[in-house]
Design a protein around this motif. Structure first.
Motif, short mmCIF file in Angstrom:
data_model
loop_
_atom_site.label_atom_id
_atom_site.label_comp_id
_atom_site.label_asym_id
_atom_site.label_seq_id
_atom_site.Cartn_x
_atom_site.Cartn_y
_atom_site.Cartn_z
N GLU A 1 -4.94 12.83 -9.40
CA GLU A 1 -3.91 13.80 -9.77
C GLU A 1 -4.55 14.81 -10.73
O GLU A 1 -5.03 14.44 -11.79
N ARG B 1 1.70 8.30 -9.90
CA ARG B 1 1.26 6.92 -9.65
C ARG B 1 2.24 6.24 -8.68
O ARG B 1 1.84 5.59 -7.72
N ALA C 1 1.87 7.71 -5.19
CA ALA C 1 0.67 7.19 -4.53
C ALA C 1 0.94 5.78 -4.01
O ALA C 1 0.58 5.44 -2.88
N TYR D 1 -4.22 4.74 -6.83
CA TYR D 1 -4.16 5.86 -7.75
C TYR D 1 -5.40 5.81 -8.63
O TYR D 1 -5.58 4.86 -9.40
#
Ligand code: ADP
Length: 350
Positions: free
Chosen positions: A284, A307, A310, A317
């Protein structure tokens, strides 16, 4: 059900190799495998004097592929262009995710793992993450290569402070290999090191693939633990074709919190799924903003949302990179550090 390359390779791995102990996949015979509209085409590399021994293999391969769902026709070509795997009596360890070498390849680079760094769209910081991650991995003792596969707007020369540098060549075994440019402890290659000017380059589809393959195979990478490929942004046919061509061991998806919310990251996961390339994780980028004046951090897009997203996508993650002035400044100055969040993510990736 649709055609799956993974299943096709598993089927081919049932066929014994006539010359080497084991099957034709572990013997390294498969040079290419493609599928278009239900027509599968494969190439098996064989030593020239042994063609006859492979006729039954070709028959068996075509038959087993044609029994698969989603396959209308299969055609296997036996190619004696290259000697194929060496007959040294040793059992070769096979791995369908080993990078495939095009016919005629004579370089002797030893790349343990090729990893694609991709994003659903441009501007999310994919190149910034790729270069910092490469440097972070190198700082952790790995030998790392970084290939800028963005043919239209190569950014790697600037990012590592090597704008205007031309790659040198080296003649090895009657073959001209391109030497990577080294900087910050990594070996780097970009079309920007191969062309005369740094303006945007307009290539047509097949030429793009050809140019990237050249950078992958005609560069004397030497021995690498990992070669990171900064993929062109997007999840369309060109990216899919390239992924198929390179066949990386895994892919990392870079995404901003907004893309996650818009489900763009899912498109990347779907694309790699189509060609059986495992997604190793999601990074990210621009997740948290740290105020340069007071040092306070702001989760502009909410905390832990990425998170969770994902996890919902079934992707590990790998971590978050903050939106930080110094990251952009280092990129512009050609001095990426690979420190901080990049080091943590490099550890997770290893
Ligand atoms: P992409 O490769 O996805 O097109 P870039 O890596 O070129 O994106 O990044 C786009 C711009 O955003 C660049 O100016 C870069 O310096 C900046 N940038 C990327 N990530 C960060 C970050 N974490 N913090 C600050 N600036 C960033």
């Amino acid at each position: 059900m649709a055609y799956s390359e993974d299943k096709a390779i598993k089927r081919l791995a049932q066929i014994a190799d006539p010359l080497i102990e084991g099957d034709i996949i572990s013997a390294g015979r498969l040079a290419s495998l493609t599928e278009t509209d239900g027509v599968v085409q494969g190439v098996l590399q064989i030593p020239p004097p042994e063609a006859e021994a492979f006729f039954p293999v070709r028959e068996a391969a075509q038959t087993t592929l044609e029994q698969m769902e989603g396959v209308k026709r299969a055609s296997i070509i036996l190619s004696a262009h290259k000697a194929g795997p060496e007959l040294d009596g040793q059992k070769r360890k096979g791995n369908p995710h080993q990078p495939r070498r095009p016919e005629g390849y004579q370089g002797d680079s030893q790349i343990t793992k090729v990893i694609a760094i991709s994003s659903a769209k441009g501007g999310v910081g994919k190149s910034t993450v790729a270069v910092n991650l490469a440097i972070a991995l190198a700082k952790q003792g790995k030998s790392i290569g970084l290939l800028d596969a963005d043919i239209h707007g190569p950014s790697l020369p600037m990012l590592i402070g090597k704008s205007g540098v031309r790659a040198e060549t080296n003649d090895i075994h009657d073959r001209r290999l391109i030497l990577p440019v080294t900087a910050h402890g990594i070996a780097a290659m970009s079309i920007g090191f191969l062309t005369k000017d740094d303006g945007p380059i307009v290539w047509r589809g097949p030429m793009v693939q050809g140019a990237i393959s050249r950078m992958l195979w005609d560069v004397d990478w030497g021995k690498l633990d990992m070669l990171l490929i900064d993929m062109p942004p997007g999840t369309g046919d060109p990216q899919l074709g390239l992924a198929q061509d390179i066949k990386p061991a895994g892919a990392v998806i870079v995404s901003t919190p907004q893309d996650l919310a818009l489900l763009d990251a899912r498109k990347g996961a779907t694309m790699f799924g189509k060609v059986d390339i495992p997604v190793l994780g999601l990074i990210e980028n621009m997740a948290v903003f740290t105020c340069p004046d007071c040092g306070s951090t702001h989760h502009i897009f909410g905390k832990d949302g990425a998170r969770r997203d994902a996890e919902n996508l079934g992707i590990p993650y790998l971590g978050a990179i903050p939106l930080e002035m110094s990251i952009r400044e280092n990129s512009d100055a050609g001095t990426p550090s690979g420190d901080g969040a990049f080091a943590t993510i490099a550890k997770a990736l290893i």
